[in-house]
Write a protein that holds these residues in place. Structure first.
Motif, short mmCIF file in Angstrom:
data_model
loop_
_atom_site.label_atom_id
_atom_site.label_comp_id
_atom_site.label_asym_id
_atom_site.label_seq_id
_atom_site.Cartn_x
_atom_site.Cartn_y
_atom_site.Cartn_z
N ASP A 38 0.89 -1.09 0.01
CA ASP A 38 0.13 -0.07 -0.02
C ASP A 38 0.89 1.29 0.04
OD1 ASP A 38 -2.17 -1.53 -0.21
OD2 ASP A 38 -2.60 -1.41 2.28
N ARG A 39 1.96 1.14 0.84
CA ARG A 39 2.77 2.13 0.71
C ARG A 39 3.53 2.73 -0.52
NH1 ARG A 39 3.53 0.69 6.20
NH2 ARG A 39 5.41 -0.73 5.67
N VAL A 40 3.81 1.47 -1.26
CA VAL A 40 4.64 1.61 -2.39
C VAL A 40 3.61 2.16 -3.48
CG1 VAL A 40 5.45 0.09 -4.21
CG2 VAL A 40 6.23 -0.04 -1.99
N GLN A 41 2.46 1.80 -3.26
CA GLN A 41 1.42 2.23 -4.27
C GLN A 41 1.28 3.65 -4.21
OE1 GLN A 41 -0.11 0.73 -6.91
NE2 GLN A 41 -0.90 2.45 -7.66
N GLN A 42 0.89 4.15 -2.88
CA GLN A 42 0.76 5.64 -2.73
C GLN A 42 2.30 6.42 -3.21
OE1 GLN A 42 0.37 5.87 1.47
NE2 GLN A 42 -2.03 5.10 1.21
N GLU A 43 3.12 5.99 -2.96
CA GLU A 43 4.45 6.62 -3.38
C GLU A 43 4.47 6.68 -5.02
OE1 GLU A 43 8.27 8.47 -2.15
OE2 GLU A 43 6.51 7.83 -1.20
N LEU A 44 3.97 5.51 -5.45
CA LEU A 44 4.14 5.60 -6.95
C LEU A 44 3.05 6.53 -7.59
CD1 LEU A 44 4.90 4.02 -9.53
CD2 LEU A 44 2.98 2.47 -9.35
N GLU A 45 1.81 6.71 -7.13
CA GLU A 45 0.88 7.64 -7.39
C GLU A 45 1.36 8.94 -7.20
OE1 GLU A 45 -2.56 6.50 -5.31
OE2 GLU A 45 -2.99 4.68 -6.17
#
Length: 76
Positions: A38-45
């Motif tokens: 989830d943190r990686v997805q938020q960072e990617l966004e």
């Protein structure tokens, strides 16, 4: 003595069963992995938003440069 190890509430069951220490550990790891994803997805966004903003700024600067070039070349 063998029953003490192999029964569902024996030592092996306590470690490997659905509520055993190993399963509890695996569940905690799965939660940590999910949280990290989830943190990686938020960072990617966030990076995509920054990249899009940068691309727009470059496009705007190129448009201004073209407009300025056309003004200066027509006034010469």
């Amino acid at each position: 003595m063998l029953d003490a190890y192999t029964d569902s509430d024996g030592m092996i069951g306590a470690k490997l069963g659905t509520t055993g220490t190993l399963q509890t550990y695996l569940n905690k790891l799965a939660t940590k992995i999910s949280d990290q994803e989830d943190r990686v997805q938020q960072e990617l966004e966030r990076y995509w938003a920054q990249f899009t903003a940068m691309e727009k700024a470059i496009s705007d600067a190129q448009s201004q440069s073209s407009a300025l070039s056309s003004v200066t070349s027509s006034s010469s």
